[in-house]
Design a protein around this motif. Structure first.
Motif, PDB file in Angstrom:
ATOM      1  N   SER A 181      33.347  46.741 -15.456  1.00 20.28           N
ATOM      2  CA  SER A 181      32.480  46.856 -14.143  1.00 20.28           C
ATOM      3  C   SER A 181      32.190  45.908 -13.711  1.00 20.28           C
ATOM      4  O   SER A 181      31.236  45.731 -12.594  1.00 20.28           O
ATOM      5  N   HIS A 182      32.223  44.519 -14.459  1.00 20.43           N
ATOM      6  CA  HIS A 182      32.504  43.129 -14.153  1.00 20.43           C
ATOM      7  C   HIS A 182      33.636  42.751 -14.201  1.00 20.43           C
ATOM      8  O   HIS A 182      34.397  42.778 -14.399  1.00 20.43           O
ATOM      9  N   ARG A 183      33.766  41.831 -13.462  1.00 21.10           N
ATOM     10  CA  ARG A 183      34.768  41.027 -13.680  1.00 21.10           C
ATOM     11  C   ARG A 183      34.748  39.517 -14.651  1.00 21.10           C
ATOM     12  O   ARG A 183      33.719  38.422 -13.909  1.00 21.10           O
ATOM     13  N   ILE A 184      34.819  39.280 -15.020  1.00 20.44           N
ATOM     14  CA  ILE A 184      35.050  37.817 -15.591  1.00 20.44           C
ATOM     15  C   ILE A 184      36.176  37.548 -16.368  1.00 20.44           C
ATOM     16  O   ILE A 184      37.442  37.902 -16.620  1.00 20.44           O
ATOM     17  N   ASP A 185      35.692  35.949 -15.735  1.00 15.21           N
ATOM     18  CA  ASP A 185      37.775  35.332 -15.980  1.00 15.21           C
ATOM     19  C   ASP A 185      36.842  33.970 -16.538  1.00 15.21           C
ATOM     20  O   ASP A 185      35.791  33.518 -17.333  1.00 15.21           O
TER      21      ASP A 185
ATOM     22  N   THR B  19      30.724  31.267 -10.830  1.00 16.50           N
ATOM     23  CA  THR B  19      30.475  30.021 -12.358  1.00 16.50           C
ATOM     24  C   THR B  19      29.104  30.569 -12.045  1.00 16.50           C
ATOM     25  O   THR B  19      27.852  30.544 -12.360  1.00 16.50           O
ATOM     26  N   VAL B  20      28.985  30.622 -14.372  1.00  9.96           N
ATOM     27  CA  VAL B  20      28.110  30.446 -15.076  1.00  9.96           C
ATOM     28  C   VAL B  20      26.867  29.664 -15.136  1.00  9.96           C
ATOM     29  O   VAL B  20      28.250  28.801 -15.834  1.00  9.96           O
ATOM     30  N   SER B  21      26.229  29.126 -15.745  1.00 12.62           N
ATOM     31  CA  SER B  21      25.921  27.554 -16.341  1.00 12.62           C
ATOM     32  C   SER B  21      25.441  27.888 -17.281  1.00 12.62           C
ATOM     33  O   SER B  21      26.089  27.098 -19.165  1.00 12.62           O
ATOM     34  N   THR B  22      25.210  29.676 -18.400  1.00 12.46           N
ATOM     35  CA  THR B  22      25.418  29.075 -19.512  1.00 12.46           C
ATOM     36  C   THR B  22      25.940  31.015 -19.637  1.00 12.46           C
ATOM     37  O   THR B  22      26.398  32.006 -18.577  1.00 12.46           O
ATOM     38  N   THR B  23      26.809  30.936 -20.767  1.00 14.59           N
ATOM     39  CA  THR B  23      27.103  32.789 -20.639  1.00 14.59           C
ATOM     40  C   THR B  23      26.582  33.586 -21.737  1.00 14.59           C
ATOM     41  O   THR B  23      27.365  35.023 -22.209  1.00 14.59           O
ATOM     42  N   LYS B  24      25.051  33.167 -21.368  1.00 13.11           N
ATOM     43  CA  LYS B  24      23.926  34.728 -21.766  1.00 13.11           C
ATOM     44  C   LYS B  24      24.298  36.097 -21.207  1.00 13.11           C
ATOM     45  O   LYS B  24      24.191  37.070 -22.339  1.00 13.11           O
TER      46      LYS B  24
ATOM     47  N   ILE C 184      27.039  36.985 -20.042  1.00 13.20           N
ATOM     48  CA  ILE C 184      28.253  37.650 -20.494  1.00 13.20           C
ATOM     49  C   ILE C 184      28.592  38.508 -21.676  1.00 13.20           C
ATOM     50  O   ILE C 184      28.750  39.331 -21.317  1.00 13.20           O
ATOM     51  N   ASN C 185      27.839  38.022 -22.939  1.00 16.93           N
ATOM     52  CA  ASN C 185      27.645  38.313 -24.347  1.00 16.93           C
ATOM     53  C   ASN C 185      27.083  39.261 -24.138  1.00 16.93           C
ATOM     54  O   ASN C 185      27.642  40.283 -24.373  1.00 16.93           O
ATOM     55  N   ASN C 186      26.089  39.498 -23.106  1.00 12.96           N
ATOM     56  CA  ASN C 186      25.118  41.158 -23.239  1.00 12.96           C
ATOM     57  C   ASN C 186      25.974  41.965 -22.990  1.00 12.96           C
ATOM     58  O   ASN C 186      26.307  42.961 -23.502  1.00 12.96           O
ATOM     59  N   ILE C 187      27.458  41.226 -21.673  1.00 10.65           N
ATOM     60  CA  ILE C 187      28.118  42.772 -21.346  1.00 10.65           C
ATOM     61  C   ILE C 187      29.104  42.737 -22.167  1.00 10.65           C
ATOM     62  O   ILE C 187      29.433  43.500 -22.867  1.00 10.65           O
TER      63      ILE C 187
ATOM     64  N   MET D 149      39.490  35.681 -25.990  1.00  8.95           N
ATOM     65  CA  MET D 149      40.579  37.144 -26.317  1.00  8.95           C
ATOM     66  C   MET D 149      38.822  38.150 -26.172  1.00  8.95           C
ATOM     67  O   MET D 149      39.431  39.641 -25.908  1.00  8.95           O
ATOM     68  N   SER D 150      37.840  38.420 -26.540  1.00  9.66           N
ATOM     69  CA  SER D 150      36.994  39.189 -26.271  1.00  9.66           C
ATOM     70  C   SER D 150      36.838  39.943 -24.632  1.00  9.66           C
ATOM     71  O   SER D 150      36.628  40.651 -24.579  1.00  9.66           O
ATOM     72  N   ILE D 151      37.056  38.737 -23.692  1.00  9.30           N
ATOM     73  CA  ILE D 151      37.108  38.814 -22.212  1.00  9.30           C
ATOM     74  C   ILE D 151      37.955  39.699 -22.063  1.00  9.30           C
ATOM     75  O   ILE D 151      37.998  40.324 -20.979  1.00  9.30           O
ATOM     76  N   ASP D 152      39.585  39.132 -22.565  1.00 10.59           N
ATOM     77  CA  ASP D 152      40.510  39.648 -22.323  1.00 10.59           C
ATOM     78  C   ASP D 152      40.552  41.538 -22.890  1.00 10.59           C
ATOM     79  O   ASP D 152      40.973  41.588 -21.819  1.00 10.59           O
TER      80      ASP D 152
END
Length: 214
Positions: A18-22, A44-49, A51-54, A135-138
């Motif tokens: 549902s989201h595009r993370i790179d 581009t995000v300043s923190t990964t918070k 992304i981590n939730n996703i 690896m989590s993102i991939d």
């Protein structure tokens, strides 16, 4: 047939993230274990918070995210603990050093040497933290465990694992060489230079092998 095609299309849509993370590396600082930048839906995000939730909600990426956090916290603990020890020794040295002999207790010297020698280990933990995070993102993007793969890429996955294990073993060997060399240097042993030379030879190879494993 049209009904089956529609069902297959619906399943395909449901499997898409549902989201595009790179992620990308803006400079050479990533060689030292930090400096990676991340994007969420193109921004581009300043923190990964966020992304981590996703990633935490995804069955394939959450495990790698947990491993990444463990490695990251371990690296921070090792670095902060080492700096705190060295700083406390420097500030309190006049209270317990034998000023007549002008000597430092052996346990202090060995602990300090071990902390200095552990710098490559700290780098290894940071590297592994980044590796597991990516690896989590991939896995999230793939919609499956990135290290499971299929018949066509199983060989490359096995090679990656072997290279990673070899890189970890080499880095631990570098730490050992540095620690022994520093202790011998403290005892004015001339053979210390041989251990330093071995460590200096291994350090770039450590990075190279681990980079190939990624």
């Amino acid at each position: 047939m049209p009904g089956e095609q529609e069902e297959l299309a619906e399943e395909t849509i449901q499997d898409e993230p549902s989201h595009r993370i790179d992620y990308f590396s803006p400079n050479a600082w990533v060689l030292l274990g930090f400096g990676w930048r991340y994007t969420l839906d193109g921004d581009t995000v300043s923190t990964t918070k966020e992304i981590n939730n996703i990633l935490e909600q995804n069955e394939y990426s959450s495990g790698y995210l947990t491993k990444s956090k463990i490695m990251g916290y371990s690296a921070a603990t090792l670095a902060i603990g080492g700096l705190a020890f060295l700083l406390s020794v420097a500030l309190t040295a006049p209270l317990w050093i034998d000023t007549d002999r002008e000597s430092t207790p052996e346990w202090v010297t060995k602990t300090g040497n071990a902390i200095i020698a552990s710098i490559p280990l700290d780098w290894l933990l940071l590297y592994e933290s980044n590796r597991y995070y990516q690896m989590s993102i991939d896995s999230y993007t793939l919609g499956g465990d990135v290290m499971v793969g299929n018949e066509t890429n199983q060989k490359s996955i096995r090679t990656s694992k072997i290279m990673n294990y070899v890189g970890i073993a080499m880095t631990l060997g570098t730490v050992l060489l540095l620690d022994v060399g520093l202790n011998k240097k403290s005892n004015d042993d001339s053979s210390a230079n041989l251990y330093f030379a071995g460590a200096a030879f291994l350090i770039p190879l450590d990075w190279f092998v681990l980079a190939l494993s990624h």
